[in-house]
Design a protein around this motif. Structure first.
Motif, PDB file in Angstrom:
ATOM      1  N   UNK A 165       0.831  -1.208   0.000  1.00  0.00           N
ATOM      2  CA  UNK A 165       0.000   0.000   0.000  1.00  0.00           C
ATOM      3  C   UNK A 165       0.864   1.255   0.000  1.00  0.00           C
ATOM      4  N   UNK A 166       1.882   1.266   0.865  1.00  0.00           N
ATOM      5  CA  UNK A 166       2.744   2.441   0.980  1.00  0.00           C
ATOM      6  C   UNK A 166       3.530   2.672  -0.306  1.00  0.00           C
ATOM      7  N   UNK A 167       4.048   1.604  -0.901  1.00  0.00           N
ATOM      8  CA  UNK A 167       4.836   1.732  -2.129  1.00  0.00           C
ATOM      9  C   UNK A 167       3.962   2.197  -3.287  1.00  0.00           C
ATOM     10  N   UNK A 168       2.772   1.651  -3.402  1.00  0.00           N
ATOM     11  CA  UNK A 168       1.887   2.045  -4.496  1.00  0.00           C
ATOM     12  C   UNK A 168       1.490   3.511  -4.372  1.00  0.00           C
ATOM     13  N   UNK A 169       1.213   3.946  -3.150  1.00  0.00           N
ATOM     14  CA  UNK A 169       0.831   5.340  -2.931  1.00  0.00           C
ATOM     15  C   UNK A 169       1.993   6.282  -3.224  1.00  0.00           C
ATOM     16  N   UNK A 170       3.189   5.921  -2.776  1.00  0.00           N
ATOM     17  CA  UNK A 170       4.358   6.771  -2.979  1.00  0.00           C
ATOM     18  C   UNK A 170       4.698   6.926  -4.455  1.00  0.00           C
TER      19      UNK A 170
ATOM     20  N   UNK B  75       2.640   6.178  -7.037  1.00  0.00           N
ATOM     21  CA  UNK B  75       1.510   6.389  -7.927  1.00  0.00           C
ATOM     22  C   UNK B  75       1.397   5.277  -8.949  1.00  0.00           C
ATOM     23  N   UNK B  76       1.747   4.054  -8.530  1.00  0.00           N
ATOM     24  CA  UNK B  76       1.743   2.908  -9.440  1.00  0.00           C
ATOM     25  C   UNK B  76       0.317   2.529  -9.818  1.00  0.00           C
TER      26      UNK B  76
ATOM     27  N   UNK C 190       8.105   8.312 -12.248  1.00  0.00           N
ATOM     28  CA  UNK C 190       7.009   8.161 -13.200  1.00  0.00           C
ATOM     29  C   UNK C 190       7.432   8.557 -14.617  1.00  0.00           C
ATOM     30  N   UNK C 191       8.398   9.442 -14.717  1.00  0.00           N
ATOM     31  CA  UNK C 191       8.803   9.951 -16.025  1.00  0.00           C
ATOM     32  C   UNK C 191       9.981   9.188 -16.622  1.00  0.00           C
ATOM     33  N   UNK C 192      10.491   8.204 -15.901  1.00  0.00           N
ATOM     34  CA  UNK C 192      11.626   7.429 -16.385  1.00  0.00           C
ATOM     35  C   UNK C 192      11.293   5.937 -16.269  1.00  0.00           C
ATOM     36  N   UNK C 193      11.664   5.135 -17.250  1.00  0.00           N
ATOM     37  CA  UNK C 193      11.284   3.721 -17.204  1.00  0.00           C
ATOM     38  C   UNK C 193      12.096   2.898 -16.212  1.00  0.00           C
TER      39      UNK C 193
END
Length: 233
Positions: free
Chosen positions: A35-40, A42-43, A174-177
């Protein structure tokens, strides 16, 4: 048994987060971390990848199929629509190497989609023994989840690698793969699978560490009751 959704959907170009591990058993600490990783980050999605075993660790307490069953039960109980079960590593012949997993995912989603791989801070102590470990960031961002009680004094080669790839702004991932290493401070629920197995084996309370379906599965299958060699967290 009800099954969780399988990660066989069309992959978009939004951030994809992979969460690998033995999940022996999966517990609320894993859920909090996801949950924390997804929120941080924005996955858009979190893909849970149980591994059949690690070439660097002793055997697990439950079989791969039992751990997969428990993970499916946890995902069903969590009811997060963006979380998916993946048998990506379970379907591969051992030994399983993270670098190979990331190569398969990069080939699957293309070169432009941001991809992150979530690992525990304790894994960094053995990182120099991973196959092609310094090339992990050529395929994905690495997100390091820290939790209470974990010593952060890593080998010098790891410290150098971390410093050269460190990124503190999660939005930039988010802007880099691929290419960055990000530290994630997880919620302070100090749980390890090793301690959890030991408590179950000694008939000690496990508080709220397990989802009810997972707890019932462990009891019904008599898991972790025999003396075992501690495996992974």
């Amino acid at each position: 048994m009800a099954t969780a959704k399988y990660a066989n959907k069309r992959i978009s170009h939004s951030m994809q987060l992979l969460f690998g591990g033995s999940f022996d058993p999966v517990h609320r600490g894993h859920v909090d971390t996801a949950c924390a990783a997804q929120a941080l980050l924005g996955a858009e999605t979190v893909h849970w990848l149980p591994t059949p075993g690690s070439p660097l660790k002793s055997s697990t307490g439950a079989t791969p199929s039992q751990r997969a069953d428990m993970l499916r039960l946890q995902l069903n109980a969590s009811a997060e629509p963006s979380w998916y079960f993946s048998d990506d590593e379970l379907s591969q012949a051992p030994p399983i190497y993270t670098i190979d997993t990331l190569r398969r995912w990069r080939q699957r989603i293309g070169s432009a989609t941001p991809l992150a791989f979530l690992i525990g801070a304790d894994s960094l102590h053995s990182l120099p023994r991973w196959r092609d470990w310094q090339n992990l960031t050529d395929l994905a961002h690495i997100v390091i989840a820290t939790r209470p009680g974990i010593t952060l004094d890593w080998p010098d080669t790891v410290k150098i690698w971390l410093k050269s790839h460190h990124q503190s702004d999660a939005k930039l991932l988010q802007s880099r793969p691929f290419g960055a290493v990000l530290r994630l401070d997880t919620p302070a629920r100090d749980i390890s699978s090793t301690e959890l197995r030991q408590r179950i084996g000694n008939n000690l309370p496990t508080d709220d560490w397990l989802a009810t379906p997972v707890r019932d599965y462990i009891a019904n299958h008599g898991l972790y009751r025999a003396t075992e060699t501690p495996a992974s967290s």
